[in-house]
Each structure stands twice: as C-alpha cells, then as structure tokens.
Design a protein around this motif. Sequence first.
Motif: not given
Length: 305
Positions: A38-44, A32-34, A17-24
Amino acid sequence: MTTETHLPTETTTYVGRPRFEGANIRTWIGFKHFTYLMEEGVLQYLRDRDLGPTKLYRDFGLGVEFVDSSIQLPNTIDLDDEVKVQVTRDERKLGWAFSVRMTVDRGDGPITVLNGKTRVQLIHEVDTTPRSSVPETVAEAVSEITSLDTTGPQTLAQLKSEDPNAFLWSWRIPYFYCHYSLRLQHSGYVRAVEEVVDRFLFDRGLAIEEVLAERGWIPVVSRSRITLLEDALMGETLHTVMRVDEVIKDVMYPAKIDMYVERGGTLFHTATASVVHGYAVSRGTEAGTLATFDDETRTKLLGGR
C-alpha cells in the motif's frame, strides 16, 4: 488559465509482488507486507506527479510521513501473486488522504485482497537546505505530527499500574526502523505491531511455534489501523502496551496497542493501533480456514479472565 492548487484525484495503478521475507508460513504473505505494498502504491502516485520523496526532500526540505493507515484484508496474498494496487486521493479530506484497493488475478478475474485508507503528511526536515519555496499543491499536506492526547498515563509508573492485565514491551528504537535520520517511520510501527503480538502470545502461553507445531494454527490479521500522534526518535525507548479485552464468536480477538516515549519523566503518546487477529489452519484439508478457539485458548488470550 487556472493554476492547480490541489493534488489531482485521478487513480494511479502500481503493480508489484510481495517480498520473499513476508512468506513466513507456507507461501502466504503476512499483513505487514500488505501495508508495504500500500505504501509503494501511494509513493508511485506521488512519483507519477513529479512529487516523489527525493524531490520533496531535496527541493522543498520536506519528508513524507504516513501518519494514518487503516486496512481490511478479505483475502490472502500468495508469494508469487502479482498485486495491482489502485490509489485514489480522497478529495473529501484535507491534505493528502488516499483510498487504496489491492487485487490479484489467479485466472478467474480480480480478487480484492485489501481495502484501505491512508494519509500522508509532509514534515519540515531540519537538516535540509530547500532549493525552492513550497508550491500550493504541496503546501496543503505540510504539517507537524502533534499529539492531542492528554488523557492517558503521564508517567511510566502510571502506565505499568493502569491495567495489570495488559502486556508491556519496552524496546530501543533502532536506526533501521527510522527515516530522515530522525523519526520512527510508519513501517517501523507496523513491524512493532507484529512483534508485540508475537511477544504477547508467548507471554500468554500461546507461543506461535508451539501452537503451530501442536495444532497447525497460525495467527492471521483481518483488520489493522495505525495512527501516529507524536514523533518517536531514533534511540529512544518505546513503551508498547497491548490489551485484549474480548473474543468475538470464538474465531477472532481485537487488540488495542498504544506506544509511548518518556522524556523528562513524562510520557508522550506517540502512536495508537488496533489489530483484529484470529488463527488460520495451516495444514490438512481445512488449510486456510479459520480455527475455532477452545476454552483454554480463550482464557489465555484474556489473561485468565
């Protein structure tokens, strides 16, 4: 029996899920939270193959560096969406290049919210003592970030005079935008792209808070690309230049962003980025639709041209 010498190409699926920080604005998630997802998917993908960043660092003295990313955002992510990130290695390209598709399901089947590509390089880290030699599966991604750009401005004075209509923002690279005790990382550049747009709009008389209050418009991103060219180091000053040269169909404007550090009086081009921005209506019956620029907005974006 054969020995695998390349990273496998099968798909990994990461759910987050996106971080709470990203809902401005409202509960919509910023671009940037998209990219973070994407980074988290590649790291997984790497962790599923026992090649997570910790193992690569401790065993082989290698740091994971996202050196290129390109995303298209056809739909929004909402704060409470569960996002499925599908990552596949692109075997047509050398090293570790990945195709990424992100979807959400709000009850009517999957909706694509991101189509992207990204590339990872593994960097030899100087402050490590590797436990093992680098296996062939990993060696294909080992490289250094080396700029091939010798065509740009060579001094800060040239940079400032090259395009008087460009917006220049110079800032010190803080440690919390860096990793491996040394380098500005990909997500730090993503943050810089977001911030330079905010500063550019303020400079052009289009401060986000004022446009939001007066018109109910908020900036939205439909495309973004960031490419790392050279190391930018913790504590250095990053000179960030943003240019807007055209408005497309009165609903979007592409921006070119280049970043440099100065060493010994010479500029080094550390990254280049592009982003396509528009405005979304944030309230009323047209909330979520693209706003159409008027003459005043178009003139300000183009710096009076």
